[in-house]
Structures are given as C-alpha cells and as structure tokens.
Motif scaffolding. Structure first.
Motif, PDB file in Angstrom:
ATOM      1  N   GLN A 101       0.831  -1.209   0.000  1.00  0.00           N
ATOM      2  CA  GLN A 101       0.000   0.000   0.000  1.00  0.00           C
ATOM      3  C   GLN A 101       0.867   1.260   0.000  1.00  0.00           C
ATOM      4  OE1 GLN A 101      -2.403  -0.762   3.466  1.00  0.00           O
ATOM      5  NE2 GLN A 101      -4.057  -1.708   2.266  1.00  0.00           N
ATOM      6  N   GLU A 159       3.911   1.518  -1.217  1.00  0.00           N
ATOM      7  CA  GLU A 159       4.503   1.634  -2.542  1.00  0.00           C
ATOM      8  C   GLU A 159       3.474   2.182  -3.534  1.00  0.00           C
ATOM      9  OE1 GLU A 159       6.644  -1.096  -5.954  1.00  0.00           O
ATOM     10  OE2 GLU A 159       6.576  -1.858  -3.896  1.00  0.00           O
ATOM     11  N   ALA A 160       2.242   1.699  -3.442  1.00  0.00           N
ATOM     12  CA  ALA A 160       1.185   2.199  -4.337  1.00  0.00           C
ATOM     13  C   ALA A 160       0.934   3.689  -4.087  1.00  0.00           C
ATOM     14  CB  ALA A 160      -0.096   1.401  -4.137  1.00  0.00           C
ATOM     15  N   ALA A 161       0.997   4.105  -2.815  1.00  0.00           N
ATOM     16  CA  ALA A 161       0.811   5.523  -2.498  1.00  0.00           C
ATOM     17  C   ALA A 161       1.945   6.365  -3.076  1.00  0.00           C
ATOM     18  CB  ALA A 161       0.718   5.715  -0.980  1.00  0.00           C
ATOM     19  N   VAL A 220       3.706   5.607  -5.738  1.00  0.00           N
ATOM     20  CA  VAL A 220       3.477   5.630  -7.180  1.00  0.00           C
ATOM     21  C   VAL A 220       2.399   6.662  -7.510  1.00  0.00           C
ATOM     22  CG1 VAL A 220       2.570   4.274  -9.121  1.00  0.00           C
ATOM     23  CG2 VAL A 220       4.291   3.279  -7.589  1.00  0.00           C
ATOM     24  N   ASP A 221       1.343   6.720  -6.707  1.00  0.00           N
ATOM     25  CA  ASP A 221       0.278   7.711  -6.937  1.00  0.00           C
ATOM     26  C   ASP A 221       0.791   9.132  -6.789  1.00  0.00           C
ATOM     27  OD1 ASP A 221      -1.514   5.681  -7.404  1.00  0.00           O
ATOM     28  OD2 ASP A 221      -2.470   5.785  -5.427  1.00  0.00           O
ATOM     29  N   ARG A 222       1.642   9.357  -5.806  1.00  0.00           N
ATOM     30  CA  ARG A 222       2.213  10.700  -5.608  1.00  0.00           C
ATOM     31  C   ARG A 222       3.057  11.117  -6.794  1.00  0.00           C
ATOM     32  NH1 ARG A 222       3.941  11.782   0.643  1.00  0.00           N
ATOM     33  NH2 ARG A 222       3.761  14.002   0.318  1.00  0.00           N
ATOM     34  N   ALA A 249       2.775   9.879  -9.780  1.00  0.00           N
ATOM     35  CA  ALA A 249       1.855  10.023 -10.915  1.00  0.00           C
ATOM     36  C   ALA A 249       1.204  11.408 -10.897  1.00  0.00           C
ATOM     37  CB  ALA A 249       0.792   8.935 -10.887  1.00  0.00           C
ATOM     38  N   ALA A 250       0.925  11.922  -9.708  1.00  0.00           N
ATOM     39  CA  ALA A 250       0.357  13.274  -9.602  1.00  0.00           C
ATOM     40  C   ALA A 250       1.371  14.316 -10.084  1.00  0.00           C
ATOM     41  CB  ALA A 250      -0.061  13.559  -8.164  1.00  0.00           C
ATOM     42  N   ARG A 299       3.676  13.737 -12.276  1.00  0.00           N
ATOM     43  CA  ARG A 299       3.748  13.532 -13.730  1.00  0.00           C
ATOM     44  C   ARG A 299       2.545  14.179 -14.415  1.00  0.00           C
ATOM     45  NH1 ARG A 299       5.467  13.683 -18.239  1.00  0.00           N
ATOM     46  NH2 ARG A 299       5.422  11.948 -19.647  1.00  0.00           N
ATOM     47  N   ALA A 300       1.373  14.087 -13.799  1.00  0.00           N
ATOM     48  CA  ALA A 300       0.178  14.736 -14.365  1.00  0.00           C
ATOM     49  C   ALA A 300       0.364  16.253 -14.384  1.00  0.00           C
ATOM     50  CB  ALA A 300      -1.057  14.349 -13.560  1.00  0.00           C
TER      51      ALA A 300
END
Length: 180
Positions: free
Chosen positions: A90, A92-94, A96-98, A100-101, A103-104
């Motif tokens: 979880q 690591e997924a968080a 990756v999400d950060r 990704a934000a 990158r967006a």
C-alpha cells in the motif's frame, strides 16, 4: 540492506519529474508565478524520499516468512508478516500515486506551454501588424507607380511619335528647299 529496489527507483523518477517541471519554460512563466514553488517541489521530494526510506526500512526489517508448524505463535507471526507486506504494498502504491500526480502536473504544462507560445506569437503578430500594413502599402504603391509609369511611358511614346511625325513633316518641308 538490499541493493537498488523499487523505493530508490521511485525517488529517482520523482527527482527527474520535478527537474523537468522546474526547467520547463511554461512553469517559469509569470502567469504561473506562485502556483507552485521550487521550495514546494523540494519539500515534496523530501516527503517522497522519507516515505521511500520508511518503506525500505520496513521491507528490510521484515524477516523471511515463518514456517507454519501449526502453533498459535506462528499463526500470529504469519499474520504480522502478511500485514507488513500489505502495508508495504500500500505504501509503494501511495508513492506511485504521488509520483503520478507530479507527472500529471508535468503533462499539464505541455498545453500551457503551447498556449503561452501561441499567445506570444499572436501578440507579436498583432504588434507587427502596422509593419505589414506599411509593407503592403509600399507594394500597392509600387504597383500603382509601375502602372502609372507604364501609362506615362505609353503617353511619352505617343508624344514622341507625334514629335517624330512633326519633325518628319518639317523635314519634308525643308528638304525640297535645300535641294533647290
């Protein structure tokens, strides 16, 4: 400790994304001034690095899977082992999400950069409109002058033809008296 794992790679990816954002000309435009600062990005990178460090620490300090021998103690150890792996996944997924934000956010700069480029181009085109109009007037004036000159040349040719005719007529009058 392990060699390079996903935690280190995630931090490196975040650093690269932030570097691209900070050096993007659109990000430095005054219209985005104050939207996000270099300090804000630095703090974000520190938080990502700290979270990655904690994730690495949890993964490094988690022992190998206990062997199930049917006792209650190992069942609790197995449950703790499972919980640590779930939390690590979880976390690591968080991360990756950060990232990704970030990158967006970087991707959002692309249309902003295009719009700023277009705004500058249109502004320069609008500002240079008078120059184009002057050049057009010069071209139009040149065309008029060339047309007028051609018409005057035709008139001059007519005048010259008329003068040549008069000279020829006068010469014809003078010619017989000279011979006599």
């Amino acid at each position: 400790m392990r060699g390079e794992g996903p935690e280190i790679r995630l931090v490196a990816v975040a650093e690269n994304v932030v570097a691209r954002i900070i050096f993007d000309p659109a990000w430095a435009h005054p219209m985005l001034d104050g939207h996000r600062s270099v300090l804000g990005f630095t703090m974000e990178l520190h938080m990502i690095a700290a979270a990655a460090h904690e994730l690495l620490r949890v993964r490094s300090n988690t022992p190998t899977l206990p062997i199930d021998d049917g006792t209650d103690q190992l069942a609790r150890a197995r449950a703790e082992w499972d919980r640590r792996h779930v939390v690590a996944a979880q976390a690591e997924a968080a991360l990756v999400d950060r990232i990704a934000a970030l990158r967006a956010y970087e991707q959002a700069l692309t249309p902003i950069g295009a719009a700023l480029h277009n705004l500058q181009a249109v502004t320069e085109l609008a500002a240079g409109g008078g120059d184009v109009d002057r050049v057009f007037r010069q071209i139009t004036g040149s065309e008029y002058a060339a047309g007028h000159t051609t018409a005057m040349r035709d008139d001059i040719d007519d005048v010259r033809a008329g003068l040549d005719a008069q000279v020829a007529y006068l010469d014809s009058l003078i010619g017989p008296h000279r011979n006599a």
